[in-house]
Structure formats: C-alpha cells, structure tokens
Design a protein around this motif. Structure first.
Motif, mmCIF file in Angstrom:
data_model
loop_
_atom_site.group_PDB
_atom_site.id
_atom_site.type_symbol
_atom_site.label_atom_id
_atom_site.label_comp_id
_atom_site.label_asym_id
_atom_site.label_seq_id
_atom_site.Cartn_x
_atom_site.Cartn_y
_atom_site.Cartn_z
ATOM 1 N N HIS A 285 -1.455 12.360 -13.970
ATOM 2 C CA HIS A 285 -1.618 10.904 -14.031
ATOM 3 C C HIS A 285 -2.354 10.494 -15.309
ATOM 4 O O HIS A 285 -1.962 9.521 -15.977
ATOM 5 N N HIS B 208 2.370 2.323 -15.929
ATOM 6 C CA HIS B 208 1.701 1.143 -15.354
ATOM 7 C C HIS B 208 2.175 -0.111 -16.076
ATOM 8 O O HIS B 208 2.361 -0.100 -17.290
ATOM 9 N N HIS C 70 5.042 6.191 -8.956
ATOM 10 C CA HIS C 70 3.950 6.410 -8.001
ATOM 11 C C HIS C 70 4.473 6.798 -6.622
ATOM 12 O O HIS C 70 3.801 7.517 -5.882
ATOM 13 N N PHE D 297 -7.122 7.751 -3.204
ATOM 14 C CA PHE D 297 -6.041 7.217 -4.045
ATOM 15 C C PHE D 297 -4.691 7.303 -3.319
ATOM 16 O O PHE D 297 -3.877 6.381 -3.376
ATOM 17 N N HIS E 70 -1.995 4.454 -2.601
ATOM 18 C CA HIS E 70 -0.657 4.390 -3.188
ATOM 19 C C HIS E 70 0.454 4.550 -2.153
ATOM 20 O O HIS E 70 1.571 4.066 -2.370
HETATM 21 CU CU CU Z 1 -1.349 5.001 -11.464
#
Ligand code: CU
Length: 375
Positions: free
Chosen positions: A102, A110, A119, A303, A307
C-alpha cells in the motif's frame, strides 16, 4: 436455471444471523439486503448462493468468531515476509507485506479510477491469506461505521476488550490532526500507544510517511517508507471524524447515479469545503499512527474492517442496479501521467499478495477471482 432463485436466496438468507427474521431498522442494511437479492438474480455463473462467502458486520460475529479472526491477524504478524528484501527491507512479517504494498502504490490508487477495485482486491487478498496461511475459517468482517458513529470508543470494534480490535490510544496532549497538507481536524481523544485489547503490543514497522498525528518525534521517514522503523500502535479516536460516517451520510452515497459521483462523494472529492466523506471519516475515526497516515494506514489491523465496509458500500451501490452498475469505471490515474482508467487496466499488487487481474475481473464480487457477498 435449474434451481429456483427464491430457493437459493432462501438458502443464503437462512445462514444470516444478521437479519434473524426481525425487521431491518438500519437503512443501509435494508438496502444491502435488496442489493443481495438483485446480485443473486443477476449472476448465473459458478458462484451462487450455495457457495458464496458471506461477509458480516463485526458486531454480529459471535465471541469465538471474533477471537478466531483476531488470532489469525496475530498469526500473520508471526509469519515471515514474502516480499523481496530489496523491495521492502523493513518488512518484518507477512502482515507487513500488505503495508509495504500500500505504501508503494499510494499515489496511484487513491482519488483514482482504480480506487474501489484496488482496495477491494487488497482486502480480499488479506482475507485469503488469513485463511490459507493462518488457518482462519471465517471471512473478512466489516465495520459498519454508521452503527457506532455517535460513540465509537464504546463500539465492539474499539471497546478494548479481548474480543475487540483494541481500544483507543492513551491520552497524550497533541495538536489538531493534519489529515492532508494544510487541512486539519480537531485533535482526537487519544494520541498515545494502544494499551488495551489484543493489539496492545502490536509493532508498527514501516512508515510513517504522512503522519496526521502531531506529537513530538513522529516525523515522516525519508525515502520510501519501507525501511524498518519499529514503534507502538497509536490511535486517536475522533468523534468529529466519526460524525462523517453517520447513517444519513452513508445513505447519501446511494443517491449518486454515476460511479464517478459515488466514488467522489465517498472520498470527499466534492466542492463543499471541509466535506470529509465516509472514507476519510472512517480512517480519521481511528487516527493516530499508522491509522491516520495516508500511506501507512494498513499497518493498523482495523484498516481491513474499514475497507471491507468501503467495499460493502461499493457493492451496495453496484447491486442497486447490477446490469448497469457492475462493469463501470470512471476517473483516471494521478501519476505519473493522468490517463483515463479502463476496465482493461491491470491491478497488480505483486506476487507476494495475489496475481494481477483486470479491473473488469475485480468488478463483480460474484465473478472473476471472487465469490462473496455482504449482509
Ligand atoms: Cu488506501
């Protein structure tokens, strides 16, 4: 079809503790249930309601299901890394392989046309590796931010119990958080190391690159961010950021009729000054280091619950009208040269995580490499 849709949907719904036969009062859940039925009706391939994995909300998992997930994440951090040493010299373990990937690709994934599918694939690869390499037999849970937006610290995600994703950081005085260069939100309620729950001794090994948390000593690394820089897991849980994930704001996403409108609102890329959007809202509810770092955020284990929820929002939007919304892409890449994203573009996270796939093959959670749904 040889088996009836209503029978196959019944098989799937029977397996869902989340609905339990009681009326669904959460508007997102109600819409997701409709999306699920639409998706099943639209897909007639090898993936069907009898074999689809079902991703569920963290708060609806049993205590033992949560414990199995936590144990598998801790297991990932105990396995050796598979990335080349020359690529990510600081990567200490299999979990860090995800963080390094990442960090390395942040600029191209992004605010871009591949944001949602990249993602989605990243979170799926994490789920698969938890299962294949750490014996996890469940699926990736998600954090339905809207259920806890008024009080995230006391949510089952962050309450600090042994079956939570660990609690807030200890309180240390700190300035407002810089969530993008020159853009601030009020300081959160922690800022120090996480002191409770299963990840209190977690080692953050890579970054920081863009630390939003303003405390002495936490400064961006020179270079790639892939060098070894061990430190504690810090959180700075922010009620201000959580307010951006309230039910009304999540539901606004589903009024968008184009993929560009949806992905821009989700990421706060709208003309309204200070509009955070649910994506940043979730990230900065966690805050701290690495949770509030644009590059290094996957270094906080929560995270992947965040996500998965972003992916559930994407999945919900797509399956409100699967025939016109599954294979759609818009937007471009940021670097090195802006070009329009297409369904033929390749998502390549490196062979340590998953094989390259086209965006087209990552567009349907019941097609390509995937076979999963949400409740
Ligand atoms: Cu990201």
């Amino acid at each position: 079809m040889l088996f009836s849709f209503s029978a196959s949907i019944a098989v799937l719904l029977a397996a869902l503790p989340a609905t339990g036969g009681s009326p669904v009062s959460d508007p997102w859940d109600a819409l997701a249930n409709k999306a699920l039925v639409n998706q099943i009706k639209a897909n007639h391939g090898a993936c069907n309601p009898r074999n689809a994995a079902v991703r569920r909300e963290w708060g609806s998992l049993s205590k033992s299901e949560r414990k199995h997930y936590i144990d598998a994440v801790r297991c990932l951090a105990s396995k050796p890394p598979k990335h080349d040493r020359s690529f990510a010299p600081g990567s200490q373990n299999r979990f860090d392989d995800f963080v390094a990937t990442h960090i390395n690709q942040t600029w191209t994934i992004h605010g871009s046309g591949n944001f949602l599918t990249w993602h989605r694939y990243f979170t799926w690869a994490y789920e698969q590796i938890l299962r294949k390499e750490c014996g996890y037999n469940g699926y990736q849970p998600y954090w339905a931010w809207n259920k806890y937006a008024d009080d995230p610290i006391n949510s089952p995600i962050f309450d600090g119990s042994p079956i939570s994703m660990s609690g807030n950081g200890a309180y240390v005085p700190h300035n407002d958080s810089e969530i993008a260069p020159g853009v601030f939100i009020p300081a959160g309620t922690g800022g120090g190391c996480v002191t409770s729950g299963p990840f209190k001794d977690w080692s953050v090994n890579l970054g920081p690159m863009w630390p939003s948390l303003k405390i002495p000593g936490l400064v961006a690394q020179n270079g790639t961010g892939l060098e070894y820089n061990p430190r504690c897991l810090r959180r700075d849980i922010s009620p201000d950021a959580a307010a951006w994930t309230r039910t009304e704001l999540v539901m606004d996403l589903f009024n968008e009729t184009t993929i560009l409108g949806f992905q821009n609102l989700l990421q706060g890329m709208v003309p309204t000054p200070g509009y955070l959007g649910v994506h940043s809202g979730g990230h900065f509810t966690i805050g701290g280091d690495p949770g509030g770092d644009f590059f290094t955020s996957p270094g906080d284990p929560v995270f992947y619950l965040h996500h998965a929820a972003i992916d559930r929002a994407f999945w919900t939007w797509q399956n409100m009208d699967p025939s016109s919304r599954t294979y759609v892409v818009d937007g471009g890449t940021n670097l090195p040269f802006p070009v329009n994203t297409t369904l033929d573009d390749i998502v390549d996270m490196g062979r340590a995580l998953a094989p390259p796939e086209t965006i087209r093959d990552l567009s349907n959670t019941m097609g390509g490499p995937f076979c999963y749904v949400y409740v």
